[in-house]
Scaffold this motif. Structure first.
Motif, short mmCIF file in Angstrom:
data_model
loop_
_atom_site.label_atom_id
_atom_site.label_comp_id
_atom_site.label_asym_id
_atom_site.label_seq_id
_atom_site.Cartn_x
_atom_site.Cartn_y
_atom_site.Cartn_z
N MET A 83 -1.26 38.56 1.93
CA MET A 83 -2.70 38.44 2.14
C MET A 83 -3.07 36.97 2.13
SD MET A 83 -4.29 41.59 -0.14
CE MET A 83 -5.74 41.79 0.91
N ILE A 84 -4.30 36.69 2.57
CA ILE A 84 -4.82 35.33 2.56
C ILE A 84 -6.16 35.32 1.82
CG2 ILE A 84 -5.88 35.61 4.86
CD1 ILE A 84 -5.21 32.59 5.33
N VAL A 85 -6.30 34.39 0.87
CA VAL A 85 -7.53 34.20 0.12
C VAL A 85 -8.21 32.95 0.69
CG1 VAL A 85 -8.53 33.73 -2.15
CG2 VAL A 85 -6.52 35.21 -1.96
N MET A 86 -9.50 33.06 1.03
CA MET A 86 -10.19 31.98 1.73
C MET A 86 -11.56 31.74 1.10
SD MET A 86 -9.32 33.41 5.58
CE MET A 86 -10.35 32.21 6.43
N GLY A 87 -11.89 30.46 0.89
CA GLY A 87 -13.22 30.14 0.41
C GLY A 87 -13.29 28.76 -0.22
N ASP A 88 -14.52 28.31 -0.51
CA ASP A 88 -14.63 27.04 -1.24
C ASP A 88 -14.39 27.32 -2.73
OD1 ASP A 88 -17.31 27.19 -2.78
OD2 ASP A 88 -17.91 27.73 -0.75
N ARG A 89 -13.99 26.27 -3.44
CA ARG A 89 -13.55 26.44 -4.83
C ARG A 89 -14.61 27.12 -5.69
NH1 ARG A 89 -9.58 24.62 -8.05
NH2 ARG A 89 -8.67 23.36 -6.36
N GLN A 90 -15.85 26.70 -5.57
CA GLN A 90 -16.90 27.27 -6.43
C GLN A 90 -17.09 28.76 -6.17
OE1 GLN A 90 -17.88 25.06 -8.70
NE2 GLN A 90 -18.81 26.76 -9.78
N MET A 101 -5.95 26.64 -9.83
CA MET A 101 -5.41 27.77 -9.08
C MET A 101 -5.33 29.03 -9.94
SD MET A 101 -4.24 28.69 -6.11
CE MET A 101 -3.72 27.19 -5.29
N GLU A 102 -4.87 28.88 -11.19
CA GLU A 102 -4.77 30.04 -12.08
C GLU A 102 -6.14 30.67 -12.31
OE1 GLU A 102 -2.78 29.18 -15.70
OE2 GLU A 102 -0.90 28.58 -14.72
N GLN A 103 -7.17 29.83 -12.47
CA GLN A 103 -8.52 30.35 -12.69
C GLN A 103 -9.00 31.14 -11.48
OE1 GLN A 103 -10.20 26.40 -13.71
NE2 GLN A 103 -11.12 27.44 -15.46
N ILE A 104 -8.74 30.61 -10.28
CA ILE A 104 -9.15 31.28 -9.05
C ILE A 104 -8.48 32.64 -8.94
CG2 ILE A 104 -8.91 31.22 -6.53
CD1 ILE A 104 -9.46 28.21 -6.70
N LEU A 105 -7.17 32.69 -9.18
CA LEU A 105 -6.45 33.96 -9.05
C LEU A 105 -6.88 34.96 -10.12
CD1 LEU A 105 -2.92 32.66 -8.11
CD2 LEU A 105 -4.60 33.73 -6.61
N LYS A 106 -7.25 34.47 -11.31
CA LYS A 106 -7.71 35.38 -12.35
C LYS A 106 -9.01 36.05 -11.94
CE LYS A 106 -8.52 35.64 -17.33
NZ LYS A 106 -8.52 34.87 -18.62
N VAL A 107 -9.93 35.26 -11.33
CA VAL A 107 -11.19 35.82 -10.85
C VAL A 107 -10.95 36.84 -9.73
CG1 VAL A 107 -13.35 35.26 -9.66
CG2 VAL A 107 -12.56 33.84 -11.55
N GLN A 108 -9.99 36.53 -8.86
CA GLN A 108 -9.74 37.38 -7.70
C GLN A 108 -8.80 38.55 -7.99
OE1 GLN A 108 -11.50 36.65 -4.97
NE2 GLN A 108 -12.32 34.95 -6.14
N GLU A 109 -8.22 38.59 -9.17
CA GLU A 109 -7.15 39.53 -9.48
C GLU A 109 -7.50 40.98 -9.20
OE1 GLU A 109 -3.85 40.11 -13.03
OE2 GLU A 109 -5.78 39.16 -13.47
N SER A 110 -8.71 41.38 -9.53
CA SER A 110 -9.10 42.78 -9.36
C SER A 110 -9.16 43.19 -7.90
CB SER A 110 -10.45 43.04 -10.03
OG SER A 110 -11.47 42.28 -9.40
N SER A 111 -9.23 42.20 -6.99
CA SER A 111 -9.31 42.50 -5.56
C SER A 111 -7.97 42.38 -4.85
CB SER A 111 -10.32 41.57 -4.89
OG SER A 111 -11.61 41.77 -5.43
N ILE A 112 -6.92 41.99 -5.57
CA ILE A 112 -5.59 41.87 -4.98
C ILE A 112 -4.79 43.12 -5.33
CG2 ILE A 112 -3.47 40.51 -4.89
CD1 ILE A 112 -5.13 38.09 -5.86
N PRO A 113 -4.45 43.95 -4.34
CA PRO A 113 -3.68 45.16 -4.63
C PRO A 113 -2.39 44.86 -5.39
CG PRO A 113 -4.49 45.19 -2.37
CD PRO A 113 -4.77 43.82 -2.91
N ALA A 114 -1.99 45.80 -6.24
CA ALA A 114 -0.84 45.59 -7.11
C ALA A 114 0.45 45.39 -6.34
CB ALA A 114 -0.69 46.77 -8.07
N ASN A 115 0.53 45.94 -5.11
CA ASN A 115 1.77 45.83 -4.34
C ASN A 115 1.84 44.56 -3.50
OD1 ASN A 115 -0.15 46.55 -2.44
ND2 ASN A 115 1.12 48.08 -1.42
N VAL A 116 0.85 43.69 -3.62
CA VAL A 116 0.85 42.41 -2.90
C VAL A 116 1.57 41.36 -3.75
CG1 VAL A 116 -0.60 40.53 -2.05
CG2 VAL A 116 -1.25 42.90 -1.61
N SER A 117 2.60 40.74 -3.17
CA SER A 117 3.35 39.73 -3.93
C SER A 117 3.49 38.41 -3.19
CB SER A 117 4.73 40.26 -4.33
OG SER A 117 5.46 40.68 -3.20
N GLN A 118 2.77 38.26 -2.06
CA GLN A 118 2.69 36.97 -1.37
C GLN A 118 1.23 36.70 -1.01
OE1 GLN A 118 5.34 37.02 2.04
NE2 GLN A 118 6.97 36.01 0.88
#
Length: 210
Positions: A195-202, A1-18
């Motif tokens: 927000m909702i993050v959706m996709g297969d793990r890879q 999970m941490e790896q996924i969020l690190k990859v997606q981090e640049s696309s998650i606005p700073a004011n999003v906390s859920q």
């Protein structure tokens, strides 16, 4: 999970906390896991889950390739929008509307109201009724996919809603049990810009979401 969020981090606005994170372990899987995460002190923590969920019967579409009628759920990161419900009261902070027989979501790509909510009459040739005889849309939250701007034919009526068995899939939505939905709705807070993050793990590990 941490790896996924690190990859997606640049696309998650700073004011999003859920975040709701919906992950298919393998490409093509229609039975997936859903996690609820909250950001505190600049760190994402799992608050609940995994919840069992069903997505499109044909799994996740590749990034940017979701099309109307393909039986796939879109991959990406999207805001969670308005909740439509059959219930008079809902234990949630999210904005909601009591669904009526006149509430529709337009899925006709040729309609000027494509991928939009309409209450009352419509000239669209096809649409989803938001009040059904079943409980599928008892809680039906809009996933803001292809809503701004709306692109003709790229998919419509992508919701977070209920399913009635633990093996059901959808035409492109994300569906969970009523028990799990109620828990998520209690937790969601519009002040957190969920927000909702959706996709297969890879996909989520290798492709930043656009």
């Amino acid at each position: 999970m941490e790896q996924i969020l690190k990859v997606q981090e640049s696309s998650i606005p700073a004011n999003v906390s859920q975040l709701l994170v919906v992950i298919a372990e393998q490409s093509g899987n229609a039975q997936v896991n859903l996690f609820a995460l909250e950001k505190a002190d600049e760190k994402w923590e799992i608050k609940s889950g995994p919840f069992a969920a069903g997505i499109g019967r044909n799994g996740f579409a590749a990034m940017g390739e979701k099309m109307e009628g393909d039986g796939k759920s879109p991959s990406g990161i999207f805001y969670l929008g308005h909740l439509f419900t059959y219930a008079d009261t809902v234990e949630t902070k999210m904005p909601f509307t009591l669904s009526t027989d006149g509430d529709k979501w337009i899925d006709d790509p040729e309609s000027e109201d494509y991928n939009k909510h309409v209450r009352g009459e419509t000239t669209a040739k096809s649409y989803e009724n938001l009040k059904l005889k079943s409980n599928y849309y008892k809680y039906c939250m809009v996933i803001e996919y292809n809503t701004d701007p709306v692109v003709k034919g790229k998919g419509s009526a992508i919701f977070f809603h209920l399913r009635e068995s633990d093996t059901e899939t959808t035409s492109g939505c994300v569906a969970v049990s009523e028990k799990d939905m109620v828990q998520v709705l209690k937790w969601l807070d519009p002040a957190c810009r969920p927000m909702i993050v959706m996709g297969d793990r890879q996909t989520l590990l290798n492709l930043p979401v656009q």
